[in-house]
Design an enzyme around this catalytic site. Structure first.
Site, PDB file in Angstrom:
ATOM      1  N   ASN A   1       1.239 -10.970 -12.384  1.00 44.84           N
ATOM      2  CA  ASN A   1       1.743 -11.345 -11.462  1.00 44.84           C
ATOM      3  C   ASN A   1       0.882 -11.214 -10.038  1.00 44.84           C
ATOM      4  O   ASN A   1       0.236 -12.057  -9.365  1.00 44.84           O
ATOM      5  CB  ASN A   1       3.179 -10.937 -11.380  1.00 44.84           C
ATOM      6  CG  ASN A   1       4.819 -11.014 -10.544  1.00 44.84           C
ATOM      7  OD1 ASN A   1       3.466 -11.670  -9.788  1.00 44.84           O
ATOM      8  ND2 ASN A   1       5.586 -10.339 -11.007  1.00 44.84           N
ATOM      9  N   ASP A   2       1.362 -10.405  -9.895  1.00 50.22           N
ATOM     10  CA  ASP A   2       0.500  -9.426  -8.428  1.00 50.22           C
ATOM     11  C   ASP A   2      -1.281 -10.043  -7.913  1.00 50.22           C
ATOM     12  O   ASP A   2      -1.735 -10.406  -7.029  1.00 50.22           O
ATOM     13  CB  ASP A   2       0.800  -8.209  -7.609  1.00 50.22           C
ATOM     14  CG  ASP A   2       1.554  -7.680  -8.107  1.00 50.22           C
ATOM     15  OD1 ASP A   2       2.784  -8.802  -7.554  1.00 50.22           O
ATOM     16  OD2 ASP A   2       2.318  -6.356  -7.817  1.00 50.22           O
ATOM     17  N   VAL A   3      -1.839  -9.979  -9.228  1.00 50.02           N
ATOM     18  CA  VAL A   3      -3.416 -10.457  -8.748  1.00 50.02           C
ATOM     19  C   VAL A   3      -3.269 -11.862  -8.954  1.00 50.02           C
ATOM     20  O   VAL A   3      -4.534 -12.903  -8.602  1.00 50.02           O
ATOM     21  CB  VAL A   3      -4.174 -10.482 -10.627  1.00 50.02           C
ATOM     22  CG1 VAL A   3      -4.325  -8.701 -10.824  1.00 50.02           C
ATOM     23  CG2 VAL A   3      -3.719 -10.974 -11.564  1.00 50.02           C
TER      24      VAL A   3
END
Lengths: 98, 467
Positions: free
Chosen positions: B396-398
């Protein structure tokens, strides 16, 4: 400036040089192998087992030798486990080459 | 054996340890490197046993046998998805061993060939080795608990950050008192056990307190940092025993962990200090507030399968969700089937994907994905614009394009540019925000299709419809 060099000074020499070597060697490790790097460094730092053996060696058993034996056992878990699990992972990376 | 001979043997072992690490520069030389490491360890243990040949060798061998058997058993049985836990557990053992050796050294310096009573220099080094070892131990135990998901049974192991008011001041105060006892130990003419025990106890406490505020996805940094600490603890013990091999091995490990921590921090565009102070992701909600108004397109595994079959190039971006679902083998099968249809399938790996450095690479290696198909972020980002389909599995964040927006909390973090691809498939279990507590605009793009469900289940369904 005569006299012998204090062991601590020699230790610092070794330490600083080793940090430099470590710095250069580690930057060359390929990111794909960072997990095996962690497990093998674990095994390597368990060379502390040498200190544990010295602590456990005296024949007359006392508090210190018992702790030494426990430390030998703990470090041995890491030595065997660290190298073996690293080997297992590296074998997986090899298989893929076929 | 003379002390000179012994030292030369130790030198040989040190060189072998360096070669072991050097081998890891490529998968082709790594196995030989590991062999060098084992030989080095063998030499170190054997010559030390020769030195203490008149001592309690039987007891030592027994302890080695028991420990070795446990280690071998675990190394064989552990699953690759559990690697982060295993490494954390092993760090804790190094830390504990360092503390035990230090206590034994204070008790009987003669056994180590160190003067009795302990000279001040050795005391200082013992003090450092002990508290670093103690912090490594208790910190690694907490890290292990967080990684193994023991948070439900015992709150201290919660993977969410545990924060309380004045936390950093409490830690600082404990740290200062610990150092105070260390100085008292250092300055006393004889063995000051009270000071030594107080110092060690406080160090154990501190290890717990500095790891609890750090959340799950920051684990790659924590685990690298503890790796580093375990090395410094070994080096500290080497100093106090005047053992150059221990110093070399410890410093190699210490710098290795430090470099890994640095690489991990850089991959999140966060300072080491901010990770260590923790609490990241604890204050969520504000940024994700507007999510309700936006709509996402969602599709089935069959739809995903259809899109991929008609693509020329597919890039798969694995994340922690893949490890949790143990989907690596299913993913490999899917990639292979797509390749057989003439589709160029590649994997893109972000440095902090998963819970430890290199976590995804090992999982894919276990599933026998050829490593020529596995690319690091910077090597594949340039080709994202010409990629037909990207499949994001549990990351997600990456892959959050907010990293390009000034003012967002993750601004400047290097990401895999999946938003540039022609079609983006995102597999997630739900719409919950990622670790950073941020909404991800990627999910609301016109070119994005969400495929909800467990990563393994979804990939298996895709495989079924590829047949």
């Amino acid at each position: 400036m005569g006299g012998t060099v204090d062991p601590t000074v020699l230790n610092i020499v070794v330490f600083v040089l080793a940090v430099f070597v470590g710095y250069h060697v580690i930057w060359n490790v390929t990111p794909a192998l960072h997990t095996p790097l962690m497990s093998v460094t674990n095994a390597i730092s368990s060379v502390i087992i040498v200190g544990a053996i010295l602590a456990a060696a005296p024949m007359e058993t006392d508090f210190g030798t018992v702790l030494g034996l426990v430390a030998v056992g703990l470090a041995a878990v890491n030595v065997a486990g660290g190298f073996m699990v690293t080997q297992r992972m590296l074998d997986m990376f090899r298989k893929k080459q076929k | 054996m003379s002390a000179n001979q012994l030292t030369l043997w130790y030198l040989a072992a040190s060189v072998l340890f360096i070669l072991a690490l050097k081998g890891l520069s490529s998968p082709t030389t790594a196995r030989r490197g590991n062999l060098f490491g084992m030989i080095g360890m063998g030499i170190a243990v054997l010559v030390t046993l020769a030195v203490v040949a008149r001592g309690n060798v039987a007891g030592i061998l027994l302890a080695m046998l028991i420990g070795g058997a446990v280690g071998a058993f675990v190394a064989r049985r552990v699953e690759m998805t559990q690697m982060p836990e295993l490494v954390a557990a092993m760090h804790s053992l190094v830390g504990m061993a360092a503390v035990l050796i230090a206590v034994a050294a204070v008790n009987n310096p003669g056994a180590f060939g160190v003067a009795d009573p302990l000279p001040m220099g050795n005391k200082l080094e013992l003090f450092i080795g002990t508290f670093v070892g103690a912090i490594t131990f208790s910190g690694s135990v907490i890290a292990f608990g967080k990684l193994a998901g023991l948070g439900r049974t015992f709150r201290l192991f919660s993977s969410a950050p545990i924060v309380f008011p004045g936390q950093h001041w409490v830690n600082l105060a404990i740290g200062l008192v610990m150092i105070g006892f260390g100085v008292a130990f250092f300055l006393s003419p004889d063995e000051n056990w009270t000071a030594f025990i107080m110092m060690t106890g406080l160090a154990f406490m501190l290890g717990v307190l500095i790891i609890i505020p750090i959340g799950g996805a920051d684990m790659p940094v924590v685990i690298s940092m503890l790796n580093s600490y375990s090395g410094w603890a070994a080096a500290g013990i080497g100093f106090s025993l005047n053992n150059s091999m221990l110093i070399v091995a410890g410093s190699l490990v210490g710098s290795s962990g430090a470099i890994l921590s640095y690489i991990m921090c850089r991959a999140m565009n966060r300072s080491f200090i901010s990770v260590i102070l923790g609490g990241f992701g604890a204050a969520e909600g504000s940024a994700a507030g507007a999510a309700g108004e936006k709509t996402v397109k969602s599709g089935s595994a069959e739809d995903a399968s259809f899109l991929m079959q008609n693509a020329e190039s597919v890039v798969i971006v694995p994340g922690y969700g893949l490890a949790v679902a143990r989907a690596q083998h299913a993913v490999k099968e899917m990639a292979q089937m797509l390749r057989e249809k003439g589709i160029n399938v590649r994997f893109a790996i972000h440095p902090v994907a998963g819970r430890m450095p290199g976590h995804m690479n090992v999982l894919l290696a276990e599933a026998e994905v050829p490593y020529e198909q596995v690319f690091e972020m910077e090597d594949i980002n340039g080709e994202m614009g010409t990629t037909d389909v990207v499949l994001v599995l549990g990351a997600n964040d990456v892959v959050n394009p907010l990293a390009y927006e000034k003012g967002s909390p993750i601004y400047g973090m290097p990401i895999i540019d999946v938003h540039k691809a022609r079609t983006i498939l995102v597999n997630k279990r739900s719409m919950a925000a990622g670790y950073a507590g941020l909404d991800n605009p990627l999910f609301y793009m016109d070119r994005t299709m969400m495929v909800f469900g467990d990563a393994k289940k979804v990939v298996e369904d895709i495989v079924k419809s590829l047949h």
